[in-house]
Design a protein around this motif. Structure first.
Motif, mmCIF file in Angstrom:
data_model
loop_
_atom_site.group_PDB
_atom_site.id
_atom_site.type_symbol
_atom_site.label_atom_id
_atom_site.label_comp_id
_atom_site.label_asym_id
_atom_site.label_seq_id
_atom_site.Cartn_x
_atom_site.Cartn_y
_atom_site.Cartn_z
ATOM 1 N N PRO A 102 8.414 -35.031 4.591
ATOM 2 C CA PRO A 102 8.825 -36.268 3.959
ATOM 3 C C PRO A 102 9.994 -36.902 4.691
ATOM 4 O O PRO A 102 10.622 -36.285 5.530
ATOM 5 C CB PRO A 102 9.216 -35.854 2.542
ATOM 6 N N PHE A 103 10.276 -38.121 4.329
ATOM 7 C CA PHE A 103 11.332 -38.870 4.975
ATOM 8 C C PHE A 103 12.652 -38.130 4.865
ATOM 9 O O PHE A 103 12.894 -37.408 3.913
ATOM 10 C CB PHE A 103 11.481 -40.269 4.342
ATOM 11 N N GLU A 104 13.498 -38.360 5.837
ATOM 12 C CA GLU A 104 14.819 -37.748 5.823
ATOM 13 C C GLU A 104 15.539 -38.133 4.526
ATOM 14 O O GLU A 104 15.705 -39.296 4.216
ATOM 15 C CB GLU A 104 15.603 -38.251 7.037
ATOM 16 N N LYS A 105 15.947 -37.142 3.772
ATOM 17 C CA LYS A 105 16.521 -37.404 2.457
ATOM 18 C C LYS A 105 17.920 -38.011 2.533
ATOM 19 O O LYS A 105 18.449 -38.480 1.546
ATOM 20 C CB LYS A 105 16.521 -36.127 1.633
ATOM 21 N N SER A 106 18.528 -38.023 3.709
ATOM 22 C CA SER A 106 19.867 -38.589 3.816
ATOM 23 C C SER A 106 19.832 -40.115 3.924
ATOM 24 O O SER A 106 20.885 -40.743 3.927
ATOM 25 C CB SER A 106 20.594 -38.004 5.029
ATOM 26 N N LEU A 107 18.666 -40.698 4.018
ATOM 27 C CA LEU A 107 18.558 -42.153 4.083
ATOM 28 C C LEU A 107 18.996 -42.727 2.743
ATOM 29 O O LEU A 107 18.399 -42.460 1.708
ATOM 30 C CB LEU A 107 17.120 -42.569 4.391
ATOM 31 N N GLN A 108 20.066 -43.478 2.762
ATOM 32 C CA GLN A 108 20.601 -44.039 1.530
ATOM 33 C C GLN A 108 20.908 -45.510 1.737
ATOM 34 O O GLN A 108 21.187 -45.945 2.854
ATOM 35 C CB GLN A 108 21.873 -43.312 1.114
ATOM 36 N N PHE A 109 20.869 -46.253 0.668
ATOM 37 C CA PHE A 109 21.251 -47.654 0.696
ATOM 38 C C PHE A 109 21.838 -48.001 -0.654
ATOM 39 O O PHE A 109 21.666 -47.278 -1.627
ATOM 40 C CB PHE A 109 20.067 -48.565 1.056
ATOM 41 N N GLU A 110 22.545 -49.092 -0.681
ATOM 42 C CA GLU A 110 23.259 -49.512 -1.882
ATOM 43 C C GLU A 110 22.639 -50.790 -2.443
ATOM 44 O O GLU A 110 21.830 -51.442 -1.789
ATOM 45 C CB GLU A 110 24.737 -49.743 -1.559
ATOM 46 N N GLU A 111 23.063 -51.147 -3.651
ATOM 47 C CA GLU A 111 22.597 -52.386 -4.269
ATOM 48 C C GLU A 111 22.923 -53.585 -3.378
ATOM 49 O O GLU A 111 22.144 -54.533 -3.290
ATOM 50 C CB GLU A 111 23.212 -52.552 -5.658
ATOM 51 N N SER A 112 24.044 -53.539 -2.687
ATOM 52 C CA SER A 112 24.415 -54.638 -1.787
ATOM 53 C C SER A 112 23.397 -54.795 -0.654
ATOM 54 O O SER A 112 23.146 -55.908 -0.185
ATOM 55 C CB SER A 112 25.815 -54.432 -1.219
ATOM 56 N N ASP A 113 22.790 -53.675 -0.223
ATOM 57 C CA ASP A 113 21.754 -53.748 0.812
ATOM 58 C C ASP A 113 20.507 -54.448 0.278
ATOM 59 O O ASP A 113 19.858 -55.210 0.999
ATOM 60 C CB ASP A 113 21.387 -52.346 1.305
ATOM 61 N N VAL A 114 20.175 -54.182 -0.985
ATOM 62 C CA VAL A 114 19.020 -54.836 -1.612
ATOM 63 C C VAL A 114 19.286 -56.338 -1.727
ATOM 64 O O VAL A 114 18.420 -57.160 -1.398
ATOM 65 C CB VAL A 114 18.706 -54.220 -2.996
#
Length: 140
Positions: A49-61
């Motif tokens: 599965p995809f690298e679980k460390s990939l994170q983003f915030e509401e500001s990115d959305v």
């Protein structure tokens, strides 16, 4: 029927599909990417599965929603771009939660893994592949 690169009329379905594919690949680009690699060049490792460390915030959305052109057509869900843009802040949390969970589990709905791309005649001869641009049609 289509004209091939030499101007010959082509009626064979596979040959026409190949002509349109070559034309599509020659004009497709990612507006945020200056160096687009060939989709057939898989010289990098693919993990699942995809690298679980990939994170983003509401500001990115919110930033992604704001990049949508105001006059963009509604997607398959029927939600107009103007609505998304007007309510980006309110929508950012649920969208982030849905996509974060998808990434955490390493699952992406099949719906988002495919696209229907069709040529759209722009000008000139209708049988010339270079007189078309390509659009993504929402799933039906």
């Amino acid at each position: 029927m289509l004209n091939d690169e030499e101007g010959n009329i082509v009626t064979d379905n596979k040959v026409m599909a190949d002509i349109l594919q070559r034309q599509f690949l020659s004009v497709f680009s990612d507006p945020d990417c200056n160096n687009v690699a060939s989709p057939f060049d898989l010289s990098f490792p693919i993990t699942f599965p995809f690298e679980k460390s990939l994170q983003f915030e509401e500001s990115d959305v919110i930033e992604a929603i704001n990049k949508i052109p105001s006059n963009a057509a509604a997607g398959a869900d029927g939600i107009p771009a103007a609505f998304l843009k007007a309510h980006a802040r309110e929508l950012s949390c649920p969208i982030k939660l849905i996509w974060s969970e998808s990434i955490r589990k390493g699952l992406v709905p099949d719906y988002y893994k495919s696209s229907n791309v069709a040529p759209l005649h722009k000008k000139g001869s209708i049988i010339s592949q270079i007189s078309s641009s390509y659009i993504n049609l929402p799933h039906s």
